[in-house]
Design an enzyme around this catalytic site. Sequence first.
Site, short mmCIF file in Angstrom:
data_model
loop_
_atom_site.label_atom_id
_atom_site.label_comp_id
_atom_site.label_asym_id
_atom_site.label_seq_id
_atom_site.Cartn_x
_atom_site.Cartn_y
_atom_site.Cartn_z
N THR A 134 0.82 -1.21 0.00
CA THR A 134 0.00 0.00 0.00
C THR A 134 0.85 1.26 0.00
OG1 THR A 134 -1.53 1.25 1.40
CG2 THR A 134 -0.08 -0.27 2.53
N GLU A 136 0.28 3.58 1.96
CA GLU A 136 0.28 4.09 3.35
C GLU A 136 1.63 3.87 4.05
OE1 GLU A 136 -3.10 3.40 5.80
OE2 GLU A 136 -4.50 3.56 4.12
N TYR A 159 -1.87 -0.47 11.04
CA TYR A 159 -2.02 -1.12 9.74
C TYR A 159 -0.82 -0.84 8.84
CZ TYR A 159 -3.31 -1.56 4.82
OH TYR A 159 -3.28 -1.86 3.46
N ARG A 223 -7.50 11.44 -0.44
CA ARG A 223 -7.10 10.11 -0.88
C ARG A 223 -7.07 10.09 -2.40
NH1 ARG A 223 -5.82 10.25 3.61
NH2 ARG A 223 -6.15 8.77 5.31
N ASP A 289 -12.50 12.66 14.70
CA ASP A 289 -11.49 12.27 13.71
C ASP A 289 -10.85 10.92 14.07
OD1 ASP A 289 -10.03 12.53 11.44
OD2 ASP A 289 -8.93 14.33 12.06
N HIS A 293 -4.83 10.36 11.98
CA HIS A 293 -5.37 10.37 10.61
C HIS A 293 -4.39 10.99 9.61
CE1 HIS A 293 -9.38 11.10 8.25
NE2 HIS A 293 -8.50 10.40 7.55
P1 NAD Z 1 -9.74 -7.23 2.20
O1 NAD Z 1 -9.76 -6.96 3.67
O2 NAD Z 1 -10.95 -6.95 1.39
O3 NAD Z 1 -9.39 -8.78 1.95
C1 NAD Z 1 -8.39 -9.44 2.66
C2 NAD Z 1 -8.54 -10.93 2.39
O4 NAD Z 1 -7.50 -11.61 3.10
C3 NAD Z 1 -9.87 -11.52 2.88
O5 NAD Z 1 -10.40 -12.38 1.89
C4 NAD Z 1 -9.49 -12.29 4.12
O6 NAD Z 1 -10.31 -13.42 4.38
C5 NAD Z 1 -8.06 -12.71 3.78
N1 NAD Z 1 -7.25 -12.95 5.00
C6 NAD Z 1 -7.14 -12.15 6.08
N2 NAD Z 1 -6.32 -12.72 6.99
C7 NAD Z 1 -5.90 -13.90 6.45
C8 NAD Z 1 -5.03 -14.94 6.89
N3 NAD Z 1 -4.44 -14.89 8.09
N4 NAD Z 1 -4.82 -15.99 6.07
C9 NAD Z 1 -5.42 -16.06 4.85
N5 NAD Z 1 -6.27 -15.13 4.40
C10 NAD Z 1 -6.50 -14.06 5.19
O7 NAD Z 1 -8.47 -6.47 1.65
P2 NAD Z 1 -8.27 -5.69 0.27
O8 NAD Z 1 -8.75 -4.31 0.41
O9 NAD Z 1 -8.74 -6.53 -0.85
O10 NAD Z 1 -6.66 -5.62 0.23
C11 NAD Z 1 -5.91 -6.69 -0.33
C12 NAD Z 1 -4.43 -6.34 -0.23
O11 NAD Z 1 -4.16 -5.15 -0.94
C13 NAD Z 1 -3.94 -6.10 1.20
O12 NAD Z 1 -2.66 -6.65 1.31
C14 NAD Z 1 -3.92 -4.59 1.32
O13 NAD Z 1 -2.93 -4.18 2.25
C15 NAD Z 1 -3.54 -4.19 -0.09
N6 NAD Z 1 -4.02 -2.88 -0.53
C16 NAD Z 1 -5.32 -2.52 -0.37
C17 NAD Z 1 -5.75 -1.29 -0.86
C18 NAD Z 1 -7.19 -0.86 -0.74
O14 NAD Z 1 -7.50 0.30 -1.06
N7 NAD Z 1 -8.11 -1.71 -0.32
C19 NAD Z 1 -4.84 -0.42 -1.47
C20 NAD Z 1 -3.50 -0.82 -1.60
C21 NAD Z 1 -3.11 -2.05 -1.14
O1 DAU Z 2 -4.13 4.03 0.57
C1 DAU Z 2 -4.37 2.66 0.47
C2 DAU Z 2 -5.19 2.21 1.65
O2 DAU Z 2 -6.50 2.71 1.45
C3 DAU Z 2 -5.20 0.69 1.81
O3 DAU Z 2 -3.91 0.24 2.09
C4 DAU Z 2 -6.16 0.28 2.93
O4 DAU Z 2 -6.24 -1.14 3.01
C5 DAU Z 2 -7.51 0.85 2.63
O5 DAU Z 2 -8.42 0.54 3.68
C6 DAU Z 2 -7.46 2.36 2.43
O6 DAU Z 2 -7.16 3.04 3.68
P1 DAU Z 2 -7.90 4.41 4.10
O7 DAU Z 2 -7.81 4.54 5.55
O8 DAU Z 2 -7.44 5.54 3.25
O9 DAU Z 2 -9.40 4.03 3.61
P2 DAU Z 2 -10.83 4.24 4.30
O10 DAU Z 2 -11.85 3.90 3.27
O11 DAU Z 2 -10.92 3.58 5.63
O12 DAU Z 2 -10.89 5.82 4.54
C7 DAU Z 2 -10.76 6.73 3.45
C8 DAU Z 2 -10.81 8.13 4.03
O13 DAU Z 2 -12.13 8.38 4.53
C9 DAU Z 2 -9.87 8.35 5.21
O14 DAU Z 2 -9.37 9.67 5.17
C10 DAU Z 2 -10.77 8.18 6.43
C11 DAU Z 2 -12.11 8.69 5.93
N1 DAU Z 2 -13.31 8.05 6.53
C12 DAU Z 2 -13.38 6.70 6.53
C13 DAU Z 2 -14.48 6.05 7.07
C14 DAU Z 2 -14.56 4.54 7.10
C15 DAU Z 2 -14.35 8.84 7.01
O15 DAU Z 2 -14.29 10.07 6.97
N2 DAU Z 2 -15.44 8.19 7.53
C16 DAU Z 2 -15.55 6.84 7.61
O16 DAU Z 2 -16.58 6.33 8.11
#
Ligand code: NAD
Ligand code: DAU
Length: 354
Positions: A134, A136, A159, A223, A289, A293
């Site tokens: 990520t 982050e 995280y 974001r 907040d 954050h």
């Molecule tokens: P998600 O939370 O939707 O899915 C995570 C998956 O991993 C789930 O299917 C869960 O069952 C599985 N999992 C969790 N713990 C496990 C374990 N111990 N063993 C096996 N499986 C397990 O996550 P996502 O948003 O799809 O993110 C996927 C990857 O991409 C993560 O590594 C995250 O850090 C990275 N990522 C996410 C974002 C985003 O915006 N969502 C952005 C950049 C990178």
């Molecule tokens: O940047 C990549 C990351 O983006 C991934 O690595 C993470 O897995 C993914 O969860 C995401 O993290 P963020 O914290 O940026 O995403 P989230 O959707 O939780 O929040 C987006 C923004 O919105 C953040 O500034 C917090 C704010 N927020 C979030 C929630 C859930 C709110 O204001 N209200 C809310 O209820």
Amino acid sequence: MTFMKNILITGGAGFIGSHVVRLFVTKYPQYRIVNADALTYAGNLENLTDIKDQPNYIFEKADICDTARITGLFENYNIDTVIHLAAESHVDRSISDPLAFVNTNIVGTATLLQAAKHAWKGQEEGKLFYHVSTDEVYGSLGDTGFFTEFTAYDPRSPYSASKAASDHLVRSFYHTYHLPVIISNCSNNYGPNHFPEKLIPLAINNILNKKPLPVYGKGENVRDWLYVIDHATAIDTILHSGKTGETFNIGGHNEWKNIDLIRLLCKLLDEKTGQEAGSSEKLITFVTDRAGHDLRYAIDSTKLQHELGWVPSVTFEEGLSKTIDWYLQNSSWLQHVTSGAYLDYYEKQYHESH
Ligand code: NAD
Ligand code: DAU
């Protein structure tokens, strides 16, 4: 049948993982895709019903921290490629339960690396451990600037600290044991199958249910949003063309302040559901907040675009419209994932009884 590649995808039942699994299963029938997922609250096999019977797809319920189970998968399927997505992924949950993140994101990644090292020892040619990370890990930006592949790591939540630790472990296995690795660091994803604990699907779900839209702080945080299928195609491009040992940043130059994004979602949903203009905006509620954050994330993906030729396929307007349509057409998916444990999580996080 002999497959050209035997790919272990971890976390394939989650949001991004399910799109990566679908892309690889359908685009590459010559590859065998083994999806290993522990099916935590975030893992959902409903995300993959359309491809579950494909002859090149196998699902294995497995925890990446379970050494015997993971070693067994490498042996049974002759795994030569790993795409590692399994993780605890939600920042707010990492604030209330950091150890779960240390366990899966750090110990789980180390367990997978050990299994790959053991299985591929002396035969690293043609193997690849692709680690999905990520933006982050780079910390928080001020009003200007971008994260490049050279930005120093500065994680600020449990995280992001656990993801940064996993990135360091992956690089350490490259330098110490010559394990062939690639890392990509992506910005915020959005799209179909996004679990409604994250901002965009939470807002869509709450608008549809006429519930308050919780905006942390003043909604000024920024974001950089990328359509999930464009993340999957970037992974495909990097896996096939990226150089081992390298890192690639993935993002679509698409920065939004949270409050502006929420207002746009309100407008689009009012239009699509035939509600009076302005009615969903009334649900916006500013709440306490998030601790620590991060103010702003913004990815510079020049390296990926120039060296490997990847470009996002949709504009934000198109991607958001497709996403909203998916949620409107998949109300049973939304109902299934927002029952039970989700309600308890929601009450704890937002102190709101349902
Ligand atoms: P998600 O939370 O939707 O899915 C995570 C998956 O991993 C789930 O299917 C869960 O069952 C599985 N999992 C969790 N713990 C496990 C374990 N111990 N063993 C096996 N499986 C397990 O996550 P996502 O948003 O799809 O993110 C996927 C990857 O991409 C993560 O590594 C995250 O850090 C990275 N990522 C996410 C974002 C985003 O915006 N969502 C952005 C950049 C990178
Ligand atoms: O940047 C990549 C990351 O983006 C991934 O690595 C993470 O897995 C993914 O969860 C995401 O993290 P963020 O914290 O940026 O995403 P989230 O959707 O939780 O929040 C987006 C923004 O919105 C953040 O500034 C917090 C704010 N927020 C979030 C929630 C859930 C709110 O204001 N209200 C809310 O209820």
